[in-house]
Design a protein around this motif. Sequence first.
Motif, short mmCIF file in Angstrom:
data_model
loop_
_atom_site.label_atom_id
_atom_site.label_comp_id
_atom_site.label_asym_id
_atom_site.label_seq_id
_atom_site.Cartn_x
_atom_site.Cartn_y
_atom_site.Cartn_z
N ALA A 247 0.84 -1.20 0.00
CA ALA A 247 0.00 0.00 0.00
C ALA A 247 0.87 1.25 0.00
CB ALA A 247 -0.94 0.00 1.21
N ALA A 248 1.98 1.23 0.75
CA ALA A 248 2.87 2.38 0.81
C ALA A 248 3.55 2.63 -0.54
CB ALA A 248 3.93 2.17 1.90
N ARG A 249 3.98 1.56 -1.21
CA ARG A 249 4.63 1.70 -2.52
C ARG A 249 3.66 2.29 -3.54
NH1 ARG A 249 7.02 -3.70 -4.59
NH2 ARG A 249 7.86 -2.31 -6.20
N VAL A 250 2.45 1.77 -3.57
CA VAL A 250 1.45 2.24 -4.54
C VAL A 250 1.07 3.69 -4.25
CG1 VAL A 250 -0.95 1.96 -5.27
CG2 VAL A 250 0.54 -0.04 -5.08
N SER A 255 -0.28 7.75 -8.56
CA SER A 255 -1.04 7.48 -9.77
C SER A 255 -2.15 6.48 -9.46
CB SER A 255 -0.13 6.91 -10.87
OG SER A 255 -0.89 6.46 -11.97
N SER A 256 -3.25 6.55 -10.21
CA SER A 256 -4.34 5.59 -10.04
C SER A 256 -4.48 4.69 -11.26
CB SER A 256 -5.65 6.34 -9.78
OG SER A 256 -5.96 7.20 -10.86
N SER A 279 -5.16 1.51 0.09
CA SER A 279 -4.42 2.72 0.46
C SER A 279 -5.32 3.94 0.61
CB SER A 279 -3.33 3.00 -0.58
OG SER A 279 -3.90 3.31 -1.85
N ARG A 280 -6.57 3.84 0.18
CA ARG A 280 -7.49 4.96 0.35
C ARG A 280 -7.72 5.23 1.84
NH1 ARG A 280 -10.69 2.12 -3.75
NH2 ARG A 280 -10.11 2.94 -5.79
N THR A 325 -6.38 8.05 12.42
CA THR A 325 -5.89 9.41 12.67
C THR A 325 -5.44 10.08 11.38
OG1 THR A 325 -3.75 8.45 13.26
CG2 THR A 325 -5.23 8.97 15.05
N ALA A 326 -4.94 9.28 10.42
CA ALA A 326 -4.58 9.86 9.12
C ALA A 326 -5.81 10.37 8.41
CB ALA A 326 -3.86 8.83 8.26
N GLY A 327 -6.89 9.59 8.48
CA GLY A 327 -8.13 10.00 7.83
C GLY A 327 -8.76 11.20 8.48
#
Length: 334
Positions: A247-250, A255-256, A279-280, A325-327
């Motif tokens: 998820a971190a690499r993507v 890009s999507s 990753s969303r 917390t990121a969200g």
Amino acid sequence: MPQTASAPPPLSRLRLVVGEEELLRSRAVAEVRAAVRQLDPAYEEHELTAAGLPVGDLADVLAPSLFGGHRLVVVSGVQESAAALVDSLVSYAKDPDPELTLVLVHAGGKRNEALLQAFRQAGATEDTCAKLSSPGDRMSFVRNEVRRVGGRITADAANALLDAVGNDLRSLSAAASQLVSDFGGSIDADAVARFHRGQAEVTGFTVAERVLVGDNAGSIEMLRWALDRGVPHVLVADAIADGVRTAARVASVGSSNVGDLARQLKMPPWKVKKALAQSRGWSIPALQQAVGVAAELNADVKGVAASADYALERAVRRIVELRATAGAGRGPRR
């Protein structure tokens, strides 16, 4: 089954929780805690373990308070109490503090039975948490668990659940709650069969998927099912680490376009598509911190941590919190 806990009588604030069933013991203590909280919302609580407990430490928490208010003292594992501690408890029971509720938790058996008898003679209220050994008792437990969460279960479904899950009460309770959540209020044998097929297929990657989408309850549930079914700790930790790193690499590419990402990262398109979805809701800094948690977990399950089960559950909760917390657009709590 344990008696329903109620506020102890004003002149005898002594409580015994006795029996082999750990789930029933913990619930009985929780019910006493709720009763004390209702009596005094600002109550003070102390939890002690009897094995190796110095008599002086017990005396400190049982001594009259200078600040007023009600206190709750829970002493667990009193079957392991040393003779001096037993003497101290028996002495206290003869003249208990009216502003303190003392709960002794005993795992059953004959050890320190004289302590229990002394408390009974002193008027202690007792919650019996005996092992549910008969099929009828376990059937009643399943039905009551489903009813607790607002559902109903047929007799053949309850039998099927016992056959599928076994006799562990915590597993049965978790399964009952999940069944009602998944299938609504009415549980039949077909629902149990579908549920069990799904649980039997739990892997480390199932756990990782729930963690990455921020499903705290679901990820803990899947983790416990995986461990119950013998999935090795290392495989669960590896799956979580792989999911977080992917998820971190993507996410870092920004890009999507699945095709472009697959070529650039040299990953199969199906894996890129899944990582994009997972990753969303994450930020790059939060994913970087999650990678650190996963790395720490890898060491923990390979011998650093005293309990690999605890290390896995702690890491799962930490990663889910990082996503939350990121969200919310704020830094994670320490």
